[in-house]
Design an enzyme around this catalytic site. Structure first.
Site, PDB file in Angstrom:
ATOM      1  N   HIS A 122      54.075  44.884 134.944  1.00 23.11           N
ATOM      2  CA  HIS A 122      54.698  42.853 134.227  1.00 23.11           C
ATOM      3  C   HIS A 122      56.156  43.087 133.950  1.00 23.11           C
ATOM      4  CE1 HIS A 122      50.167  42.271 132.374  1.00 23.11           C
ATOM      5  NE2 HIS A 122      50.102  43.367 133.738  1.00 23.11           N
ATOM      6  N   ARG A 147      54.342  41.192 138.310  1.00 28.24           N
ATOM      7  CA  ARG A 147      54.112  40.190 137.627  1.00 28.24           C
ATOM      8  C   ARG A 147      54.707  39.771 137.248  1.00 28.24           C
ATOM      9  NH1 ARG A 147      49.402  39.069 133.362  1.00 28.24           N
ATOM     10  NH2 ARG A 147      50.936  39.143 132.034  1.00 28.24           N
ATOM     11  N   TYR A 159      52.080  32.796 127.336  1.00 29.90           N
ATOM     12  CA  TYR A 159      50.653  34.161 127.825  1.00 29.90           C
ATOM     13  C   TYR A 159      51.431  34.738 128.035  1.00 29.90           C
ATOM     14  CZ  TYR A 159      47.846  37.059 129.973  1.00 29.90           C
ATOM     15  OH  TYR A 159      47.791  38.403 130.639  1.00 29.90           O
ATOM     16  N   ASP A 211      50.295  35.317 136.785  1.00 33.10           N
ATOM     17  CA  ASP A 211      49.211  34.741 136.096  1.00 33.10           C
ATOM     18  C   ASP A 211      49.120  33.689 135.376  1.00 33.10           C
ATOM     19  OD1 ASP A 211      46.819  35.429 134.405  1.00 33.10           O
ATOM     20  OD2 ASP A 211      47.157  37.438 133.748  1.00 33.10           O
ATOM     21  N   HIS A 213      46.787  32.599 133.385  1.00 37.65           N
ATOM     22  CA  HIS A 213      45.431  32.339 132.603  1.00 37.65           C
ATOM     23  C   HIS A 213      44.578  31.535 132.417  1.00 37.65           C
ATOM     24  CE1 HIS A 213      44.927  35.391 128.706  1.00 37.65           C
ATOM     25  NE2 HIS A 213      45.328  36.550 129.394  1.00 37.65           N
ATOM     26  N   GLU A 237      46.557  34.466 139.663  1.00 44.57           N
ATOM     27  CA  GLU A 237      45.615  35.287 138.947  1.00 44.57           C
ATOM     28  C   GLU A 237      45.152  33.825 138.481  1.00 44.57           C
ATOM     29  OE1 GLU A 237      46.407  38.466 137.165  1.00 44.57           O
ATOM     30  OE2 GLU A 237      45.374  38.508 135.458  1.00 44.57           O
ATOM     31  N   GLU A 263      38.800  38.732 135.882  1.00 46.02           N
ATOM     32  CA  GLU A 263      39.131  40.010 135.110  1.00 46.02           C
ATOM     33  C   GLU A 263      37.974  39.846 133.405  1.00 46.02           C
ATOM     34  OE1 GLU A 263      43.687  39.424 133.666  1.00 46.02           O
ATOM     35  OE2 GLU A 263      43.005  38.588 131.940  1.00 46.02           O
ATOM     36  N   ARG A 284      38.759  41.047 140.371  1.00 42.55           N
ATOM     37  CA  ARG A 284      39.890  41.919 139.595  1.00 42.55           C
ATOM     38  C   ARG A 284      39.063  42.512 138.388  1.00 42.55           C
ATOM     39  NH1 ARG A 284      44.250  42.631 137.760  1.00 42.55           N
ATOM     40  NH2 ARG A 284      43.964  41.577 135.890  1.00 42.55           N
ATOM     41  N   HIS A 313      41.338  45.393 137.047  1.00 43.29           N
ATOM     42  CA  HIS A 313      42.289  44.964 135.402  1.00 43.29           C
ATOM     43  C   HIS A 313      42.424  46.290 135.550  1.00 43.29           C
ATOM     44  CE1 HIS A 313      42.079  42.605 131.357  1.00 43.29           C
ATOM     45  NE2 HIS A 313      42.386  42.936 131.757  1.00 43.29           N
ATOM     46  N   ASP A 317      45.012  47.130 126.539  1.00 42.45           N
ATOM     47  CA  ASP A 317      44.549  46.901 126.048  1.00 42.45           C
ATOM     48  C   ASP A 317      42.539  48.451 126.362  1.00 42.45           C
ATOM     49  OD1 ASP A 317      44.356  44.229 126.738  1.00 42.45           O
ATOM     50  OD2 ASP A 317      42.788  44.425 127.454  1.00 42.45           O
ATOM     51  N   GLU A 340      46.443  47.516 138.201  1.00 42.80           N
ATOM     52  CA  GLU A 340      47.342  47.558 137.600  1.00 42.80           C
ATOM     53  C   GLU A 340      47.820  48.192 136.186  1.00 42.80           C
ATOM     54  OE1 GLU A 340      45.816  43.653 134.751  1.00 42.80           O
ATOM     55  OE2 GLU A 340      48.136  43.665 133.766  1.00 42.80           O
ATOM     56  N   TRP A 403      42.892  29.853 126.431  1.00 39.31           N
ATOM     57  CA  TRP A 403      43.883  30.950 126.386  1.00 39.31           C
ATOM     58  C   TRP A 403      44.303  32.398 126.929  1.00 39.31           C
ATOM     59  CZ3 TRP A 403      44.746  36.517 125.969  1.00 39.31           C
ATOM     60  CH2 TRP A 403      45.976  36.524 125.558  1.00 39.31           C
TER      61      TRP A 403
HETATM   62  C1  GCO Z   1      45.692  41.060 132.696  1.00 37.31           C
HETATM   63  C2  GCO Z   1      44.611  39.574 131.982  1.00 37.31           C
HETATM   64  C3  GCO Z   1      45.155  40.580 130.175  1.00 37.31           C
HETATM   65  C4  GCO Z   1      44.299  40.284 129.211  1.00 37.31           C
HETATM   66  C5  GCO Z   1      44.617  40.348 128.484  1.00 37.31           C
HETATM   67  C6  GCO Z   1      43.083  40.639 127.207  1.00 37.31           C
HETATM   68  O1  GCO Z   1      45.713  40.504 133.740  1.00 37.31           O
HETATM   69  O2  GCO Z   1      46.293  42.071 132.317  1.00 37.31           O
HETATM   70  O3  GCO Z   1      45.180  38.623 131.625  1.00 37.31           O
HETATM   71  O4  GCO Z   1      46.226  40.071 129.851  1.00 37.31           O
HETATM   72  O5  GCO Z   1      44.655  38.651 128.443  1.00 37.31           O
HETATM   73  O6  GCO Z   1      43.675  42.221 128.621  1.00 37.31           O
HETATM   74  O7  GCO Z   1      42.959  41.270 126.239  1.00 37.31           O
HETATM   75 MG    MG Z   2      45.082  38.593 133.519  1.00 37.37          MG
END
Ligand code: GCO
Ligand code: MG
Length: 403
Positions: A122, A147, A159, A211, A213, A237, A263, A284, A313, A317, A340, A403
């Site tokens: 990223h 990204r 985001y 992304d 989102h 994405e 994802e 994803r 994905h 997190d 990723e 979101w």
């Molecule tokens: C990505 C995702 C993450 C999500 C996150 C939520 O492309 O990596 O969109 O940024 O927002 O994993 O917990």
């Molecule tokens: Mg994403």
């Protein structure tokens, strides 16, 4: 071999992670990532109270039967909590199988289909200028795919853009979600200019991703895809929310920009229409949230029939255990696309040790038996869990949005 016990470890080295450890009568244990960002404890309880009792005494080699036992056994099929818990168990059982046979997991999944795995990272900033510097920094580190996310003038928080310098972390500790704001019009007017500048400065060779989102309607997504065509993105994405998948046809009809989605999916049934109708280019889904290695091999096979590649994905997190599982999976399948990789904090890497290395944009897997990952319990205990939530989003007039 028999499963004798299992426990769940919850820790927060920089952010919350949930890990299952499954023990056997042969002294071999397996690890699985059970992290579901913002809803961690529901998976902990589901594992401890409901799934672990069902797998005791089972032979860990019976991954196919155990998977179906848990998947069909719940009766209330699918769902993120359910599938994350099943995924963690499945991952840990493959770890045990590899360790018991003295081989890395990929050798049990199809063997080596490639020497190294392409990763994307990223780059983000509060505006175009800052984002360009972030891209430059990632390219200097050797990344081949980036990204690109930027703040949008006039929109307070967007985001993918961190408040402070450093890594982007959307989950905020506290007892309820923070609220962010969104304006699609400002976003759509801004993003094509960003990519034009990025291509102009960095050339055609670097793979660029973006992304959205889940924030666009189908016709807005079509506009973005079309306007980004001159900049040849690797993928766009999550353009639209994934519930109404029919509407991706509108996007497809208007643009040749490749589309990635999935994802938030957790079973093959979530992606079968998208894949078989040719509506996506990259799937994803990831091992942890997709129910484990066992079902993800089936997703990859379905995808291969329709020229769709994987792009698992892999945000920070999800723990390094999920990343390792993705790398074994990605090494073994033919239709691997990209992985990723956001990197991990120093605290996270104090707790987890990994059997992969990363250099100049690619992952290399080591030959460590099993998944090749471990967790240091003493260290993990020093980082206590605290509730954290992903944000919710409102339009500028206060309407609740995606979101
Ligand atoms: C990505 C995702 C993450 C999500 C996150 C939520 O492309 O990596 O969109 O940024 O927002 O994993 O917990
Ligand atoms: Mg994403």
């Amino acid at each position: 071999m028999k499963i004798t016990s299992a426990d769940v470890i919850v820790c927060s080295p920089g952010r919350n992670y949930v890990t299952i450890k499954i023990e056997t009568d042969k002294g071999i244990y397996g690890l699985g990532d059970a992290t579901l960002n913002g809803r961690e404890l529901s998976v902990v309880s589901y594992l401890r109270d409901h799934l672990i009792p069902c797998i005791l005494e089972r032979d860990p080699f019976d991954t196919e039967d155990i998977w179906h036992y848990l998947y069909r056994g719940v009766y209330w099929r699918r769902g993120a909590v359910n599938m994350t818990a099943i995924g963690a168990i499945d991952m840990a059982l493959w770890d045990i199988k590899g360790k018991a046979l003295g081989v890395p997991v990929y050798k049990l999944l199809g063997g080596k289909s490639r020497e190294r795995l392409l990763a994307y990272t990223h780059a983000q900033g509060i505006d175009t200028a800052e984002t360009m510097e972030a891209v430059a920094e990632k390219l200097e580190k050797g990344y081949k795919a980036v990204r690109v996310q930027s703040g949008v003038p006039g929109v307070e928080k967007v985001y993918g853009v961190s408040g402070e310098a450093g890594q982007y972390e959307p989950a905020v500790k506290g007892n309820k979600p923070v609220e962010e704001t969104w304006d699609t019009n400002k976003y759509l007017n801004y993003i094509p200019g960003l990519f034009s500048k990025v291509r102009e400065r960095f050339g055609e060779e670097v793979h660029l991703l973006h992304d959205s989102h889940h924030r666009l309607t189908p016709i807005e997504a079509a506009r973005l895809g079309k306007e980004l065509e001159p900049y040849h993105l690797f993928w766009l994405e999550d353009l639209i929310p994934a519930e109404n998948q029919e509407s991706l046809k509108i996007v497809r009809q208007h643009t040749t920009t490749p589309i990635a989605i999935g994802e938030v999916f957790n079973t093959i049934y979530d992606c079968q229409d998208l894949i078989s109708n040719g509506l996506v280019d990259y799937i994803r889904m990831t091992i942890a949230h997709g129910g484990g290695i066992t079902p993800m091999l089936k997703v990859a096979s379905l995808a291969a029939l329709h020229h769709v590649k994987t792009g698992c994905h892999g945000p920070s997190d999800l723990s390094p255990i999920n990343l390792a599982a993705c790398l074994h999976f990605g090494t073994a399948i033919n239709n691997f696309g990209i992985q990723e990789y956001m990197g991990y904090s120093d605290a996270t890497m104090e707790v987890f040790t990994v059997g992969y290395s990363f250099s100049r944009g690619y992952f290399n897997l080591m030959e460590t038996p099993g998944l090749g990952v471990d967790i240091n319990f003493k260290k993990a205990k020093q980082y206590e869990y605290g509730p954290a939530y992903l944000p919710v989003n409102r339009l500028e007039d206060g309407t609740l949005y995606n979101w």
